[in-house]
Design an enzyme around this catalytic site. Structure first.
Site, PDB file in Angstrom:
ATOM      1  N   SER A   1       0.889  -1.202  -0.086  1.00 52.29           N
ATOM      2  CA  SER A   1      -0.095  -0.111  -0.034  1.00 52.29           C
ATOM      3  C   SER A   1       0.878   1.106  -0.083  1.00 52.29           C
ATOM      4  CB  SER A   1      -0.905  -0.032   1.213  1.00 52.29           C
ATOM      5  OG  SER A   1      -2.123   0.849   0.843  1.00 52.29           O
TER       6      SER A   1
ATOM      7  N   LYS B   1     -19.492  18.240   3.908  1.00 54.57           N
ATOM      8  CA  LYS B   1     -18.435  18.251   4.805  1.00 54.57           C
ATOM      9  C   LYS B   1     -18.330  17.299   5.578  1.00 54.57           C
ATOM     10  CE  LYS B   1     -15.684  20.828   7.553  1.00 54.57           C
ATOM     11  NZ  LYS B   1     -14.306  21.088   7.137  1.00 54.57           N
TER      12      LYS B   1
END
Length: 339
Positions: A168, A220
């Site tokens: 990763s 948000k």
């Protein structure tokens, strides 16, 4: 007389405790003073010299007689003179180590090491990064990859060695290198993005606890730990993950254009022997083997950033080490048969 004896014994014990406490206080004060004097350090170690000394000691130990040992010592002196002239202007290999955690806080130390290295190295020198990481936060490992790119931008050759794992974010950093070498059973890949979080909304409702979440901006907050999540928020969250994954793949393609991304950017990981066939790594080798080979023609220098440790951290680590040793002893004792 018995009273005087008991009193003297009591006074001796008291004095012993006072002296012991005084010694502890002096040690703590001394450590605090040294802490104030000391600071962050960038340590430099000549690995070539260490390897040479080890080889010479082994050769001397295996010599058959004093005459052979004397001849070897003379040979070592002549070699040292020739090597001194060569190393002053010869090629160098700089070694850095990076063992990354989930939050990638180790990148700050790596940045210090790279800054110091750029002040020392010359264009054309090689840098070997011994990397070990299973990945973590995107911004942390993205910064780590950007720090490594500084080396290439200054004309240095970057090699990454993976002895255990580069997955990763760890592989994101590794692919910046011109060459990746990996031990055969190391874990490579995991080019994907994952995110998970618990949600306590139903639990809180059962306890008659209300949660209010106020935002400005439609997205948000997409998913929340305590509020009630909806399908729109989930869809937006997955969209954000896809965007990061595409950027990840673009970064891999830029640094290793020969890779078949559709085949390797699935989030899977492989042993290095299979990763080599897929083109994720360039060579199967351990970092120790590579360093030994390179030390024959290059001066090998290791840089290591040693951050200043607070007295609290030092005492905490000492206590942790003591507990660990005690637990190991108890486990070992538990494995012994009864006599």
């Amino acid at each position: 007389m018995e009273f005087l004896y008991d009193y003297g014994l009591f006074a001796a014990k008291t004095l012993t405790w006072v002296i012991a406490i005084g010694v502890v206080v002096a040690l703590v004060a001394g450590a605090a003073t040294r802490q104030k004097r000391g600071g962050d350090k960038l340590e430099i170690e000549d690995l070539s010299a260490d390897l040479r000394r080890q080889q010479q000691q082994l050769q001397l130990a295996s010599a058959l007689n004093d005459h052979e040992r004397k001849a070897l010592k003379q040979e070592f002196k002549q070699a040292a003179k020739a090597e001194k002239k060569q190393t002053e202007s010869g090629p160098r290999l700089y070694v850095l180590d990076f063992k990354g955690s989930m939050d990638a806080h180790e990148v700050s130390g790596l940045s210090r090491e790279i800054t110091g290295l750029l002040q020392l190295a010359k264009a054309g020198d090689e840098v070997l990064l011994r990397l070990e990481s299973g990945g973590g936060v995107v911004h942390g490992y993205g910064l780590g990859a950007a720090e490594l790119a500084r080396l290439k931008a200054k004309g240095l050759h970057l090699t990454v060695a993976v002895d255990k794992v580069a997955a990763s974010g760890g592989y994101m950093m590794a692919c910046v290198a011109e060459r990746i070498i990996a031990a055969p059973f190391s874990i490579i890949g995991s080019i994907g993005v994952v995110a998970q979080l618990p949600n306590f909304n139903r639990f809180l409702k059962n306890k008659d606890i209300d949660i209010e979440l106020h935002t400005a901006g439609a997205y948000k907050r997409t998913l929340t730990l305590f509020g009630e999540n909806d399908d729109e928020g989930r869809a937006k969250f997955r969209e954000e993950l896809e965007v990061i994954h595409h950027r990840f793949k673009d970064f891999i393609a830029e640094n290793r254009p020969a890779l078949a991304l559709d085949e390797v950017a699935t989030g899977e990981h492989w042993l290095a022997t299979d990763a080599h066939k897929l083109g994720l790594v360039d060579q199967l080798s351990t970092s120790s083997e590579y360093l030994l080979e390179q030390s024959a023609s290059k001066r090998v220098i290791r840089l290591h950033y040693q951050p200043k440790q607070s007295l609290k951290n030092k005492l905490g680590k000492a206590a942790e080490a003591g507990v660990s040793r005690a637990v190991v002893k108890l486990l070992e004792a538990g494995q012994r048969p009864f006599s």
